[in-house]
Scaffold this active site. Structure first.
Site, PDB file in Angstrom:
ATOM      1  N   GLY A  40       0.889  -1.233   0.079  1.00 19.54           N
ATOM      2  CA  GLY A  40      -0.047  -0.032  -0.023  1.00 19.54           C
ATOM      3  C   GLY A  40       0.848   1.526  -0.039  1.00 19.54           C
ATOM      4  N   LEU A  52      -0.418   9.793  11.865  1.00 21.79           N
ATOM      5  CA  LEU A  52      -0.078  11.151  11.273  1.00 21.79           C
ATOM      6  C   LEU A  52      -1.385  11.661  10.745  1.00 21.79           C
ATOM      7  CD1 LEU A  52      -0.181  10.749   8.095  1.00 21.79           C
ATOM      8  CD2 LEU A  52       1.589   9.292   8.304  1.00 21.79           C
ATOM      9  N   GLU A 109      -2.669  14.400   7.803  1.00 21.48           N
ATOM     10  CA  GLU A 109      -2.304  14.874   6.445  1.00 21.48           C
ATOM     11  C   GLU A 109      -1.951  16.334   6.481  1.00 21.48           C
ATOM     12  OE1 GLU A 109      -4.849  13.490   3.187  1.00 21.48           O
ATOM     13  OE2 GLU A 109      -4.755  11.463   4.243  1.00 21.48           O
ATOM     14  N   LYS A 112      -6.689   2.970  18.287  1.00 25.60           N
ATOM     15  CA  LYS A 112      -6.565   4.181  17.189  1.00 25.60           C
ATOM     16  C   LYS A 112      -8.213   4.450  16.684  1.00 25.60           C
ATOM     17  CE  LYS A 112      -6.016   5.806  13.266  1.00 25.60           C
ATOM     18  NZ  LYS A 112      -5.449   7.373  13.245  1.00 25.60           N
ATOM     19  N   ALA A 160      -8.882   7.135  19.526  1.00 24.56           N
ATOM     20  CA  ALA A 160      -8.396   8.430  19.519  1.00 24.56           C
ATOM     21  C   ALA A 160      -8.714   9.376  18.212  1.00 24.56           C
ATOM     22  CB  ALA A 160      -6.725   8.180  19.064  1.00 24.56           C
ATOM     23  N   ALA A 187     -11.993   8.967  17.392  1.00 17.56           N
ATOM     24  CA  ALA A 187     -13.326   9.184  17.779  1.00 17.56           C
ATOM     25  C   ALA A 187     -13.313  10.599  18.853  1.00 17.56           C
ATOM     26  CB  ALA A 187     -14.032   8.184  18.286  1.00 17.56           C
ATOM     27  N   CYS A 216     -10.542   9.771   7.472  1.00 22.91           N
ATOM     28  CA  CYS A 216     -10.496   8.806   8.652  1.00 22.91           C
ATOM     29  C   CYS A 216     -11.544   9.000   9.596  1.00 22.91           C
ATOM     30  CB  CYS A 216      -9.208   9.092   9.315  1.00 22.91           C
ATOM     31  SG  CYS A 216      -7.680   8.437   8.283  1.00 22.91           S
TER      32      CYS A 216
HETATM   33  N1  LIG Z   1      -4.487   8.837   5.372  1.00 21.48           N
HETATM   34  C1  LIG Z   1      -4.244   9.094   6.590  1.00 21.48           C
HETATM   35  O1  LIG Z   1      -4.007  10.202   7.275  1.00 21.48           O
HETATM   36  C2  LIG Z   1      -4.353   7.979   7.611  1.00 21.48           C
HETATM   37  C3  LIG Z   1      -3.683   7.944   8.858  1.00 21.48           C
HETATM   38  C4  LIG Z   1      -3.895   6.902   9.623  1.00 21.48           C
HETATM   39  C5  LIG Z   1      -4.127   5.822   9.166  1.00 21.48           C
HETATM   40  N2  LIG Z   1      -4.830   5.501   8.103  1.00 21.48           N
HETATM   41  C6  LIG Z   1      -5.337   4.185   7.699  1.00 21.48           C
HETATM   42  O2  LIG Z   1      -4.431   3.731   6.645  1.00 21.48           O
HETATM   43  C7  LIG Z   1      -4.747   2.807   5.557  1.00 21.48           C
HETATM   44  C8  LIG Z   1      -4.313   3.502   4.334  1.00 21.48           C
HETATM   45  O3  LIG Z   1      -4.918   4.764   4.030  1.00 21.48           O
HETATM   46  P1  LIG Z   1      -4.315   5.695   2.986  1.00 21.48           P
HETATM   47  O4  LIG Z   1      -4.832   7.019   3.329  1.00 21.48           O
HETATM   48  O5  LIG Z   1      -2.851   5.411   2.851  1.00 21.48           O
HETATM   49  O6  LIG Z   1      -5.094   5.081   1.809  1.00 21.48           O
HETATM   50  P2  LIG Z   1      -4.581   5.031   0.133  1.00 21.48           P
HETATM   51  O7  LIG Z   1      -6.079   4.980  -0.504  1.00 21.48           O
HETATM   52  O8  LIG Z   1      -3.782   6.377  -0.013  1.00 21.48           O
HETATM   53  O9  LIG Z   1      -3.546   4.001   0.049  1.00 21.48           O
HETATM   54  C9  LIG Z   1      -3.729   2.684  -0.057  1.00 21.48           C
HETATM   55  C10 LIG Z   1      -3.262   1.872  -0.924  1.00 21.48           C
HETATM   56  O10 LIG Z   1      -3.186   0.560  -0.910  1.00 21.48           O
HETATM   57  C11 LIG Z   1      -3.271  -0.121  -2.268  1.00 21.48           C
HETATM   58  N3  LIG Z   1      -3.638  -1.304  -2.181  1.00 21.48           N
HETATM   59  C12 LIG Z   1      -4.988  -2.075  -1.948  1.00 21.48           C
HETATM   60  N4  LIG Z   1      -5.137  -3.229  -1.977  1.00 21.48           N
HETATM   61  C13 LIG Z   1      -3.924  -3.632  -2.274  1.00 21.48           C
HETATM   62  C14 LIG Z   1      -3.363  -4.827  -2.330  1.00 21.48           C
HETATM   63  N5  LIG Z   1      -4.173  -5.921  -2.125  1.00 21.48           N
HETATM   64  N6  LIG Z   1      -1.913  -5.018  -2.594  1.00 21.48           N
HETATM   65  C15 LIG Z   1      -1.566  -4.084  -2.827  1.00 21.48           C
HETATM   66  N7  LIG Z   1      -1.512  -2.605  -2.790  1.00 21.48           N
HETATM   67  C16 LIG Z   1      -2.989  -2.587  -2.580  1.00 21.48           C
HETATM   68  C17 LIG Z   1      -3.924   0.812  -3.144  1.00 21.48           C
HETATM   69  O11 LIG Z   1      -3.802   0.757  -4.505  1.00 21.48           O
HETATM   70  C18 LIG Z   1      -3.721   2.181  -2.301  1.00 21.48           C
HETATM   71  O12 LIG Z   1      -2.618   2.760  -3.241  1.00 21.48           O
HETATM   72  C19 LIG Z   1      -6.291   3.051   5.765  1.00 21.48           C
HETATM   73  O13 LIG Z   1      -6.892   1.854   6.894  1.00 21.48           O
HETATM   74  C20 LIG Z   1      -6.653   4.266   6.732  1.00 21.48           C
HETATM   75  O14 LIG Z   1      -7.781   4.284   7.413  1.00 21.48           O
HETATM   76  C21 LIG Z   1      -4.976   6.654   7.169  1.00 21.48           C
HETATM   77  O1  LIG Z   2     -10.013  22.236  15.269  1.00 18.36           O
HETATM   78  C1  LIG Z   2     -10.360  21.630  14.387  1.00 18.36           C
HETATM   79  C2  LIG Z   2      -9.237  20.566  13.770  1.00 18.36           C
HETATM   80  C3  LIG Z   2      -9.450  19.978  12.612  1.00 18.36           C
HETATM   81  N1  LIG Z   2     -10.617  20.325  11.917  1.00 18.36           N
HETATM   82  C4  LIG Z   2     -10.889  19.365  10.572  1.00 18.36           C
HETATM   83  O2  LIG Z   2     -10.846  18.119  10.816  1.00 18.36           O
HETATM   84  C5  LIG Z   2     -10.565  17.296   9.617  1.00 18.36           C
HETATM   85  C6  LIG Z   2      -9.359  16.462  10.125  1.00 18.36           C
HETATM   86  O3  LIG Z   2      -7.908  17.129  10.425  1.00 18.36           O
HETATM   87  P1  LIG Z   2      -6.818  16.264  10.947  1.00 18.36           P
HETATM   88  O4  LIG Z   2      -7.213  15.543  11.875  1.00 18.36           O
HETATM   89  O5  LIG Z   2      -6.100  17.377  11.185  1.00 18.36           O
HETATM   90  O6  LIG Z   2      -6.592  15.473   9.725  1.00 18.36           O
HETATM   91  P2  LIG Z   2      -6.371  14.161   9.263  1.00 18.36           P
HETATM   92  O7  LIG Z   2      -5.417  13.847   8.330  1.00 18.36           O
HETATM   93  O8  LIG Z   2      -7.738  13.682   9.001  1.00 18.36           O
HETATM   94  O9  LIG Z   2      -5.889  13.232  10.818  1.00 18.36           O
HETATM   95  C7  LIG Z   2      -6.891  12.596  11.448  1.00 18.36           C
HETATM   96  O10 LIG Z   2      -6.999  11.277  10.944  1.00 18.36           O
HETATM   97  C8  LIG Z   2      -5.971  10.448  10.848  1.00 18.36           C
HETATM   98  C9  LIG Z   2      -6.296   9.274  10.091  1.00 18.36           C
HETATM   99  O11 LIG Z   2      -6.732   8.266  11.053  1.00 18.36           O
HETATM  100  C10 LIG Z   2      -5.148  10.409  12.083  1.00 18.36           C
HETATM  101  O12 LIG Z   2      -4.145   9.209  11.869  1.00 18.36           O
HETATM  102  C11 LIG Z   2      -4.632  11.674  12.664  1.00 18.36           C
HETATM  103  O13 LIG Z   2      -4.322  11.440  14.108  1.00 18.36           O
HETATM  104  C12 LIG Z   2      -6.266  12.346  12.736  1.00 18.36           C
HETATM  105  O14 LIG Z   2      -5.567  13.949  13.190  1.00 18.36           O
HETATM  106  C13 LIG Z   2     -10.188  18.252   8.694  1.00 18.36           C
HETATM  107  O15 LIG Z   2     -11.503  18.641   8.004  1.00 18.36           O
HETATM  108  C14 LIG Z   2     -10.091  19.759   9.641  1.00 18.36           C
HETATM  109  O16 LIG Z   2     -10.182  20.792   8.840  1.00 18.36           O
HETATM  110  C15 LIG Z   2     -11.636  21.334  12.348  1.00 18.36           C
HETATM  111  O17 LIG Z   2     -12.559  21.399  11.600  1.00 18.36           O
HETATM  112  N2  LIG Z   2     -11.314  21.817  13.516  1.00 18.36           N
END
Ligand SMILES: NC(=O)c1ccc[n+]([C@@H]2O[C@H](COP(=O)([O-])OP(=O)(O)OC[C@H]3O[C@@H](n4cnc5c(N)ncnc54)[C@H](O)[C@@H]3O)[C@@H](O)[C@H]2O)c1
Ligand SMILES: O=c1ccn([C@@H]2O[C@H](COP(=O)(O)OP(=O)(O)O[C@H]3O[C@H](CO)[C@@H](O)[C@H](O)[C@H]3O)[C@@H](O)[C@H]2O)c(=O)[nH]1
Length: 480
Positions: free
Chosen positions: A8, A159, A161, A216, A219, A221, A272
C-alpha cells in the site's frame, strides 16, 4: 540487512516508509502497490501525494534503501517485516453496509502473504482496522500449511495529513500491540527497535493486540468529538451573540481540556474520522452496546448538521435562492497543505448548492479539475477504493467550473465560500474581488480565517461560523 516491505503506497504507506528509510539507513524498505500509476508516480519527480517535506526525503533515499515497486510478491517474499497499509473503506453493500469496515483489500493482502512466503515474518497492521481483525488475519496466515511462522502486530498510524512528516519525525507516541506470548513479545521488540532509531523509548507504547487496534479508533473518535462539540457550540453562539473563538479559547485554557482541536468549522472531513467512527458504531452494535453506539453516532450527526447549516445559511441569506447565481468556492481539499479531497466538507457544500441550482466556480491550489469532477459525481464511500477500481466519471457536472486562480473564480460571483484554510486566501486582494463581484457581495467563511472587520469595511456581507451575525444575516434566519 533487515528488509521491510509495505503493501500500500498511499498517504500512510508512502510517507511512513520514507521516514523509516531516512532514519534507518541500515534497513532496506520496499513500498509496493497494485496500482501501476501510483508506483510510477512515486518513482517520478511528480509524487502521487502532496505533503510538505516528503519530496526531499524521497529524493534522498529513493534508489538507496527506499524502493517503490509493483512487484508485490517478490518484495513480500524477501521481507522480514511486512506492513499492510491498504484501504479499509466503509462497506457499501451487504452486512453492515454504510458502517462496517470492508476488509476485502486487507484479506487479499493477507492471503497473498500466506501464499508467497517462504520464511517466517512479522506482519504489521498499519491500516486502521476493526478491533479483533488481527485474529482473523492470523487465521488466514496460519492456514498456509507450510510451517512458516507469522507474528501479527498492530501498529496504528496517527499522522495527520499536511503535517505527516513532522508527525512522523516527532510522534506523540508510537503504539505497538502484540500477542502476550514469548514469540509475540519478541516481535514487538523487533518493531520497537526500528522506531527506536529516532523515537525516544518512553514514547513507544506497547500493549496487547486488541488495545492497540481499539486505541486507534478511540483516538479518532475523541478528536472528531472535540470538533463536533465546538461546532455544536458554534450554532448556539450564532443564536446568542457569543463568539465561538472566544468560547474555545476560554474553554481550552483549562489544562484538563487543552487548546488544540477546538476550531469551529464547516465540518470535519478527511478519509478517517467518519469512516472510523462508523466502524466503531458498528462494533458497538455488534457487541450489544446500542447506547454506546448511539453516543458516538451523534458525533457524525452533528458534523452533517454543521455542513447542512452552512449551506442553508448561504441560500437563506441570498434571498432564499442561489438558482443560476455564481458562487465561488475557495478551497476544496479537506484541510490546508494537502491535495486530498476524501470526505471533504466541500463536496457536501457544493452538492447542496448544486441542489439549489447554483453555478459553482472552484479554486484550490492543489486539487485538479478531474478530481473535483470525480468527487462531485461519485457515490458515498466509493472514493476509498484503489484508484483503478473506482468508478470513472464520464459525465461532468456542467454547473461546475474549476479555475487555477482565485480572482478568476470570484469574478462576477454573488458569493464567495471559503472551505479550506489555505494561507494564501488570507492575503488575497479583497477590494479587487469585491469590485468584480455582483452586489450585494457575500462571503461565507467556513474556516474563520478571514479578517471580518476589514471585509465589512470593504462592503461585504460576511458570515463566519459561530460569530455574532451582522444585521443582514439576522434578518434572514437560516432554517434547517
Ligand atoms: N490517510 C491518513 O491520514 C491515515 C492516517 C492513519 C491511518 N490511515 C489508515 O491507513 C490505511 C491506508 O490509508 P491511506 O490514506 O494510505 O489509503 P490510500 O488509498 O492512500 O492507500 C492505500 C493503497 O493500498 C493499495 N492497495 C489496496 N489493496 C492492495 C493490495 N491487495 N496489494 C497492494 N496494494 C494494495 C491501493 O492501491 C492504495 O494505493 C487505511 O486503513 C486508513 O484508515 C490513514
Ligand atoms: O479544530 C479543528 C481541527 C480539525 N478540523 C477538521 O478536521 C478534519 C481532520 O483534520 P486532521 O485531524 O488534522 O487531519 P487528518 O489527516 O484527517 O488526521 C486525523 O485522521 C488520521 C487518520 O486516522 C489520524 O491518523 C490523525 O491522528 C487524525 O488527526 C479536517 O477537515 C480539519 O479541517 C476542524 O474542523 N477543527
Amino acid at each position: 540487512m533487515v528488509k521491510i516491505c509495505c503493501i500500500g503506497a498511499g498517504y500512510v504507506g508512502g510517507p511512513t516508509m520514507a521516514v523509516i528509510a531516512l532514519k534507518c539507513p541500515h534497513i532496506e524498505v520496499a513500498v509496493v502497490d497494485i496500482s501501476v500509476p501510483r508506483i510510477t508516480a512515486w518513482n517520478s519527480d511528480q509524487l502521487p501525494i502532496y505533503e510538505p517535506g516528503l519530496e526531499d526525503i524521497v529524493k534522498q533515499c529513493r534508489g538507496k534503501n527506499l524502493f517503490f515497486s509493483t512487484d508485490v510478491e517478490q518484495h513480500v517474499r524477501e521481507a522480514d517485516i511486512v506492513f499492510v497499509s491498504v484501504n479499509t473503506p466503509t462497506k457499501t453493500t451487504g452486512l453492515g453496509a454504510g458502517k462496517a469496515a470492508d476488509l476485502t483489500y486487507w484479506e487479499s493482502a493477507a492471503r497473498m502473504i500466506a501464499d508467497v512466503s517462504v520464511s517466517d515474518k512479522i506482519v504489521v497492521e498499519k491500516s486502521t482496522v476493526p478491533v479483533k481483525t488481527a485474529e482473523a488475519i492470523e487465521k488466514i496466515l496460519m492456514h498456509n500449511s507450510k510451517g512458516i511462522k507469522f507474528q501479527i502486530l498492530s501498529n496504528p498510524e496517527f499522522l495527520a495529513e499536511g503535517t505527516a512528516i513532522t508527525d512522523l519525525f516527532n510522534p506523540d507516541r508510537v503504539l505497538i500491540g502484540g500477542r502476550e506470548t514469548p514469540e509475540g513479545f519478541k516481535a514487538v521488540q523487533t518493531l520497537k527497535e526500528v522506531y527506536a532509531n529516532w523515537v525516544p523509548e518512553g514514547q513507544i507504547i506497547t500493549t496487547n493486540l486488541w488495545s492497540a487496534e481499539l486505541s486507534k479508533l478511540a483516538a479518532n473518535a475523541f478528536l472528531a468529538q472535540r470538533i463536533s462539540s465546538v461546532n455544536a457550540m458554534s450554532a448556539l453562539c450564532e443564536s446568542t451573540g457569543a463568539d465561538v473563538t472566544q468560547v474555545s479559547y476560554a474553554v481550552g485554557t483549562d489544562s484538563r481540556i487543552g487548546p488544540k482541536f477546538l476550531n469551529a468549522s464547516v465540518g470535519f472531513g478527511g478519509s478517517c474520522f467518519q469512516k472510523d467512527i462508523l466502524n466503531l458504531v458498528y462494533i458497538c452494535q455488534c457487541n450489544g452496546l446500542p447506547e454506546v453506539a448511539e453516543y458516538w453516532k451523534q458525533v457524525i450527526k452533528i458534523n452533517d448538521y454543521q455542513k447542512n447549516r452552512f449551506v442553508n445559511r448561504i441560500v437563506s441569506s441570498m434571498f432564499n435562492t442561489v438558482s443560476n447565481k455564481k458562487v465561488a468556492i475557495l478551497g476544496f481539499a479537506f484541510k490546508k497543505d494537502t491535495g486530498d479531497t476524501r470526505e471533504t466538507p466541500a463536496i457536501d457544500v457544493c452538492k447542496g448548492l448544486l441542489g439549489d441550482k447554483a453555478q459553482i466556480s472552484i479554486y484550490d491550489p492543489q486539487v485538479t479539475e478531474d478530481q473535483i469532477q470525480r468527487d462531485l459525481s461519485m457515490k458515498k464511500f466509493d472514493w476509498d477504493h484503489p484508484l483503478h477500481l473506482q468508478p470513472m466519471s464520464p459525465t461532468t457536472v456542467k454547473q461546475v467550473s474549476v479555475t487555477w486562480d482565485a480572482y478568476e473564480a470570484t469574478k462576477g460571483a454573488h458569493a464567495v465560500c471559503v472551505l479550506t484554510e489555505w494561507d494564501e486566501f488570507k492575503s488575497l486582494d479583497f477590494q479587487k474581488i469585491f469590485d468584480n463581484m455582483q452586489k450585494p457581495a457575500f462571503i461565507f467563511d467556513g474556516r474563520n480565517i478571514m479578517d471580518v472587520n476589514k471585509l465589512r469595511e470593504i462592503g461585504f456581507i460576511v458570515y463566519s461560523i459561530g460569530k455574532p451575525l451582522d444585521a443582514w444575516l439576522k434578518d434572514m434566519p437560516a432554517f434547517i
